[in-house]
Design a protein around this motif. Structure first.
Motif, mmCIF file in Angstrom:
data_model
loop_
_atom_site.group_PDB
_atom_site.id
_atom_site.type_symbol
_atom_site.label_atom_id
_atom_site.label_comp_id
_atom_site.label_asym_id
_atom_site.label_seq_id
_atom_site.Cartn_x
_atom_site.Cartn_y
_atom_site.Cartn_z
ATOM 1 N N TYR A 165 1.255 -0.958 -0.167
ATOM 2 C CA TYR A 165 0.794 0.064 -0.105
ATOM 3 C C TYR A 165 1.309 1.052 0.100
ATOM 4 N N LYS A 166 1.797 1.555 0.706
ATOM 5 C CA LYS A 166 2.630 2.164 0.965
ATOM 6 C C LYS A 166 3.468 2.823 -0.433
ATOM 7 N N ALA A 167 3.717 1.457 -0.693
ATOM 8 C CA ALA A 167 5.211 1.730 -2.239
ATOM 9 C C ALA A 167 4.077 1.887 -2.840
ATOM 10 N N VAL A 168 3.063 1.784 -3.377
ATOM 11 C CA VAL A 168 2.567 2.762 -4.397
ATOM 12 C C VAL A 168 2.847 4.245 -4.468
ATOM 13 N N GLY A 169 2.794 5.118 -3.076
ATOM 14 C CA GLY A 169 2.841 6.197 -2.823
ATOM 15 C C GLY A 169 4.933 6.504 -3.093
ATOM 16 N N ALA A 170 4.787 5.602 -3.208
ATOM 17 C CA ALA A 170 6.805 5.669 -3.307
ATOM 18 C C ALA A 170 7.269 5.256 -4.920
ATOM 19 N N LEU A 171 6.276 4.428 -5.307
ATOM 20 C CA LEU A 171 6.456 4.878 -6.926
ATOM 21 C C LEU A 171 5.921 6.070 -7.428
ATOM 22 N N LYS A 172 5.052 6.590 -7.403
ATOM 23 C CA LYS A 172 4.805 8.178 -7.738
ATOM 24 C C LYS A 172 5.712 8.797 -7.552
ATOM 25 N N ALA A 173 6.313 8.604 -5.758
ATOM 26 C CA ALA A 173 7.459 10.082 -5.921
ATOM 27 C C ALA A 173 8.038 9.197 -6.656
ATOM 28 N N GLU A 174 8.845 8.181 -7.618
ATOM 29 C CA GLU A 174 9.977 7.976 -8.005
ATOM 30 C C GLU A 174 11.407 7.287 -7.603
ATOM 31 N N ARG A 175 10.065 6.870 -6.019
ATOM 32 C CA ARG A 175 11.372 6.351 -4.743
ATOM 33 C C ARG A 175 11.879 5.059 -5.757
ATOM 34 N N ILE A 176 10.490 4.357 -6.250
ATOM 35 C CA ILE A 176 11.124 2.592 -6.139
ATOM 36 C C ILE A 176 10.948 2.438 -7.546
ATOM 37 N N SER A 448 -6.592 5.555 -0.267
ATOM 38 C CA SER A 448 -5.510 5.374 -1.109
ATOM 39 C C SER A 448 -4.257 6.933 -1.291
ATOM 40 N N PHE A 449 -5.427 8.212 -1.255
ATOM 41 C CA PHE A 449 -4.269 8.964 -0.923
ATOM 42 C C PHE A 449 -3.425 8.986 -0.169
ATOM 43 N N MET A 450 -4.116 9.012 1.207
ATOM 44 C CA MET A 450 -3.501 8.762 2.606
ATOM 45 C C MET A 450 -2.135 8.277 1.994
ATOM 46 N N ALA A 451 -2.830 6.810 1.689
ATOM 47 C CA ALA A 451 -0.814 5.946 1.590
ATOM 48 C C ALA A 451 -0.261 5.685 0.640
ATOM 49 N N ALA A 452 -0.061 6.923 -0.351
ATOM 50 C CA ALA A 452 0.055 7.598 -1.148
ATOM 51 C C ALA A 452 1.078 8.466 -0.552
ATOM 52 N N LEU A 453 0.548 9.603 -0.003
ATOM 53 C CA LEU A 453 1.121 10.480 0.645
ATOM 54 C C LEU A 453 2.096 10.956 1.392
ATOM 55 N N VAL A 454 2.056 9.020 2.351
ATOM 56 C CA VAL A 454 3.226 8.673 2.966
ATOM 57 C C VAL A 454 4.213 7.952 2.316
ATOM 58 N N GLY A 455 3.595 7.239 1.254
ATOM 59 C CA GLY A 455 4.534 6.988 0.426
ATOM 60 C C GLY A 455 5.953 8.085 -0.582
ATOM 61 N N ALA A 456 5.205 8.618 -0.745
ATOM 62 C CA ALA A 456 5.711 10.132 -1.475
ATOM 63 C C ALA A 456 6.915 10.380 -0.505
ATOM 64 N N GLY A 457 6.565 10.111 1.307
ATOM 65 C CA GLY A 457 7.491 10.977 1.971
ATOM 66 C C GLY A 457 6.674 12.132 2.924
ATOM 67 N N PHE A 458 5.273 11.851 2.810
ATOM 68 C CA PHE A 458 5.141 13.496 3.224
ATOM 69 C C PHE A 458 4.133 13.364 4.629
ATOM 70 N N GLY A 459 4.418 12.112 4.902
ATOM 71 C CA GLY A 459 3.810 11.726 6.093
ATOM 72 C C GLY A 459 3.816 12.406 7.332
ATOM 73 N N SER A 460 5.112 12.907 8.020
ATOM 74 C CA SER A 460 5.356 14.277 9.090
ATOM 75 C C SER A 460 5.320 15.363 8.235
ATOM 76 N N GLU A 461 5.293 15.794 6.633
ATOM 77 C CA GLU A 461 4.913 16.701 6.462
ATOM 78 C C GLU A 461 3.490 17.613 6.175
ATOM 79 N N VAL A 462 2.922 16.585 6.323
ATOM 80 C CA VAL A 462 1.640 17.368 5.802
ATOM 81 C C VAL A 462 -0.001 17.058 6.275
ATOM 82 N N ALA A 463 -0.801 17.300 6.598
ATOM 83 C CA ALA A 463 -1.702 16.917 7.094
ATOM 84 C C ALA A 463 -3.033 16.373 6.682
ATOM 85 N N VAL A 464 -3.794 15.641 6.657
ATOM 86 C CA VAL A 464 -4.816 14.901 5.820
ATOM 87 C C VAL A 464 -6.640 15.285 6.771
ATOM 88 N N VAL A 465 -7.344 16.340 6.041
ATOM 89 C CA VAL A 465 -8.378 16.202 7.213
ATOM 90 C C VAL A 465 -10.140 15.610 6.028
#
Length: 563
Positions: A165-176, A448-465
Motif C-alpha cells: 500500500y505504502k509502496a504505491v506512493g513511493a512509486l509515484k514519488a519515483e523512490r522505487i 489511497s491518497f493517505m497511503a500515497a502521501l506517506v509513501g511519497a515521504g509527506f507523512g510527517s509534513e502534510v496533514a489530511v482532514v
C-alpha cells in the motif's frame, strides 16, 4: 430442548406443509425437522483472499452444530472486500455494502424464522455488519472471526499488504521502480485471511470479542490454522447452547459491554473505523450509549498497551501469541465491567480468569503502558463540532500540533495528482471533502491518497482532514470521520484554498482560523448540493443514510424527510 422454537410451525398449516415438502426433497431426515434450526451466515467469495477459506470453516461449524443436536442451514451474503470492492467508483460501494449485508441477513434469517445464527466474519465490513444484524434481529447469535493472513519477505525485508500500500506512493514519488513494486506483490500475501496488522478487520475482530459476541481467544487468529478450525467446532457447539438457553445479543451488547469495547479499542490502538462501526452496532441494538462520548472519556484514562503495526514494531501474530484481545482485556480488567455476559454463557470475568497473563513485552499492564497516550482520540472544534477521529498511535510521535494552509479537493484522484504535480507542499493541510456517506454517495475510500502521501515521504509534513473513509493501515497526520460531513452542511464545506487550519492533538482540538461570524456566513451562502446522478444502490443509500454521528446506519426517517 424444552422451550417452543419459533421455527417449529403448527402441523397442518400452509407454511408447515410446503416447508416439509422442500426439506424432504432436499434429503433432510424427518426426525430433524423439530430440531433447532441455525443459520450459518457465510460470506464466502472467490473475489478476495479474505474469504478464500470460509467454506472450509463453514463445514466445520455445520458438523459441530449437527453433532450438538441442531440443524444447520448455510446462507450466503454479499462479501465486500476493501481491496477489491473499492476498485469501482473510488470505493463508494464499501460502506453501503456493510448495510446491504445487514439487510441481507435480516431477509434470510427472519424470512425463514430460524432460531439462531452463527456469523462467519472476515474483511472489514462483514464483522460490523454481522454484529449490527445480531443487534437488530436479537435472535441467539455468535460471531466467529475467521483470521488474518501472513506476509512474507522480499529483498531481505518483511513485506505485507501494508508495505504494498505504502509502496504505491513511493512509486509515484519515483523512490522505487515499478519492478520493485511488482516483486513486492508476489510476496505480500501468503495464505487466506484479512490484512495483517491492527487495521480495520483485525480491530473489528477484536471488537466482536470485546463486546462478548465471540468466544474468548478468537481474535486475532491465523486463517487456515488448526486453531481456527478447532475454534469453529467450539463455536458450532456454543451456538446450539445459546439457542437452548435463549441468550440473545441485546442481553450481551449492553452499555457496559460497549464501554468495555471502547476502552479496549483505545488501549490497543484500533482502527479509526471502529468508532463509526461501534456506533452503528449500538444504534441497531437500540442500546442507549454515547459511543463518541465513551471514546473521549476512555482517552483521558488510558495509554496504549500494545504497539501492533501500523502503530509500532509488533506484528499481528506477535499480538496473538502474547494473548491477543483476551490478553489485552486481562490487562485492562481494572478498567472493565467484568460482570457483563458473553456468548460463552459466562461473565467476562469468568472467561478471563481461565486465561494466562499476557506477555507484558507485547501487551503491557495498564499502569505501565507502552505509550502514555491513547491509541484513538476524538477531537472537536469549529471544523468538527460533532467530533473527528484520529488514530493517535499512527501519527508521528513528534507531531502533536500542526497548522497550515488548506488545499481543498472533492475528488481523491485530483488530490493524488496534486502530489505528483507539486500542488501539495510541506506544511499544507489537505482537505478531502464531499466524500462522506451522503456526499459520495457512499463513503469514498480516501485511504489511497493517505497511503500515497506517506509513501511519497509527506507523512510527517502534510496533514489530511476528511469526511471520507480511511484504512486502519493508514498512518500520518490524519483527521478522519469529520462530523457533520460536508454534504450535510458541516463546516468542512466552507473551507477555501489558502485558509489556515490549526490542529492540536494534545488539546483534542481542530479549528478553521476564521471568526465565527464569517464561518457561519460562508455556510449560509453555500448553494444547495445538486442531486446525485448515481442510480441503483448508491442512490438509495444516499437517500436513506443517517449521519456519521449515528453510525451512518440506514433509516426510514431520512427517506420520509427527503420526501
Amino acid at each position: 430442548m424444552t422451550r417452543k422454537l419459533r421455527s417449529n410451525f403448527t402441523p397442518g398449516t400452509t407454511r408447515w406443509a410446503v416447508r416439509r415438502s422442500q426439506w424432504i426433497a432436499m434429503g433432510i431426515p424427518e426426525e430433524d425437522f423439530e430440531k433447532p434450526k441455525i443459520a450459518v451466515v457465510n460470506s464466502s467469495s472467490q473475489l478476495s483472499v479474505c474469504y478464500q477459506h470460509l467454506d472450509q470453516v463453514s463445514q466445520r461449524v455445520q458438523q459441530a452444530i449437527r453433532a450438538a443436536g441442531a440443524l444447520p442451514f448455510e446462507v450466503r451474503t454479499v462479501a465486500p472486500s476493501d481491496f477489491v470492492t473499492s476498485a469501482g467508483k473510488q470505493g463508494r460501494y464499501l460502506m453501503p455494502t456493510r448495510d446491504l449485508l445487514v439487510n441481507d441477513v435480516e431477509v434470510q434469517v427472519e424470512g425463514a424464522e430460524l432460531d439462531g445464527m452463527i456469523l462467519l466474519a472476515s474483511c472489514d465490513k462483514t464483522t460490523p455488519a454481522q454484529l449490527m444484524a445480531a443487534g437488530r434481529l436479537n435472535v441467539p447469535s455468535l460471531v466467529l472471526t475467521c483470521g488474518y493472513q501472513l506476509g512474507s519477505s522480499c529483498g531481505g525485508r518483511d513485506v505485507d499488504i501494508e508495505e504494498v500500500y505504502k509502496a504505491v506512493g513511493a512509486l509515484k514519488a519515483e523512490r522505487i521502480a515499478l519492478t520493485d513494486l511488482t516483486e513486492m506483490t508476489r510476496h505480500a500475501i501468503k495464505g487466506p485471511g484479512v490484512c495483517a496488522g491492527m487495521a480495520t478487520a483485525n480491530s473489528m475482530h477484536c471488537m466482536a470479542e470485546a463486546l462478548g459476541m465471540s468466544l474468548t481467544g478468537n481474535a486475532p487468529i491465523r486463517a487456515g490454522s488448526d486453531a481456527l478450525y478447532a475454534l469453529a467446532e467450539d463455536a458450532g457447539r456454543a451456538i446450539v447452547r445459546l439457542v437452548e438457553t435463549d441468550l440473545r445479543p441485546r442481553q450481551i451488547m449492553t452499555a457496559a459491554a460497549f464501554r468495555n469495547a471502547v476502552r479496549t479499542a483505545v488501549a490497543i490502538g484500533a482502527s479509526v473505523n471502529v468508532v463509526r462501526h461501534l456506533t452503528a452496532i449500538a444504534q441497531e441494538s437500540e442500546c442507549p450509549v454515547d459511543i463518541i462520548g465513551e471514546f473521549e472519556a476512555a482517552a483521558e484514562r488510558l495509554g496504549q498497551i500494545t504497539q501492533v503495526r501500523p502503530n509500532g514494531p509488533d506484528r499481528i501474530e506477535d499480538f496473538a501469541a502474547a494473548g491477543g484481545c483476551a490478553g489485552a482485556m486481562k490487562q485492562l480488567l481494572p478498567e472493565l465491567d467484568a460482570q457483563v455476559l458473553t456468548v460463552t454463557g459466562h461473565s467476562l470475568g469468568d472467561n478471563l480468569a481461565a486465561r494466562p497473563m499476557p506477555d507484558p513485552a507485547v501487551i503491557a499492564p495498564v499502569a505501565a503502558p507502552l505509550r502514555d497516550e491513547p491509541g484513538l482520540i476524538v477531537i472537536r472544534g469549529n471544523l468538527a463540532p460533532d467530533g473527528a477521529v484520529v488514530k493517535l498511535s499512527a501519527v508521528p510521535a513528534h507531531v502533536r500540533q500542526f497548522s497550515g494552509r488548506a488545499v481543498v479537493f472533492e475528488d481523491e484522484n485530483l488530490a493524488i495528482a496534486g502530489l505528483e504535480n507539486g500542488g501539495i507542499r510541506n506544511g499544507d493541510v489537505v482537505v478531502l471533502r464531499m466524500l462522506g456517506p451522503k456526499g459520495g454517495p457512499g463513503t469514498v475510500f480516501a485511504a489511497s491518497f493517505m497511503a500515497a502521501l506517506v509513501g511519497a515521504g509527506f507523512g510527517s509534513e502534510v496533514a489530511v482532514v476528511t469526511d471520507g473513509e480511511l484504512s486502519g493501515l493508514n498512518s500520518g497526520i490524519t483527521i478522519g470521520q469529520v462530523m457533520p460531513e460536508a454534504a450535510e452542511g458541516g463546516p468542512l464545506a466552507a473551507v477555501r484554498d489558502g485558509d489556515r487550519i490549526v490542529i492540536d492533538l494534545s488539546r483534542r482540538q481542530i479549528a478553521l482560523d476564521l471568526p465565527d461570524g464569517e464561518l457561519q456566513a460562508r455556510l449560509d451562502a453555500l448553494p444547495p448540493r445538486p442531486a446525485t446522478t448515481e442510480k441503483g444502490w448508491l442512490a438509495m443509500y444516499q437517500r436513506l443514510v443517517q449521519p456519521l454521528s449515528k453510525g451512518a446506519v440506514l433509516g426510514a426517517r431520512a427517506f420520509n424527510q427527503d420526501g
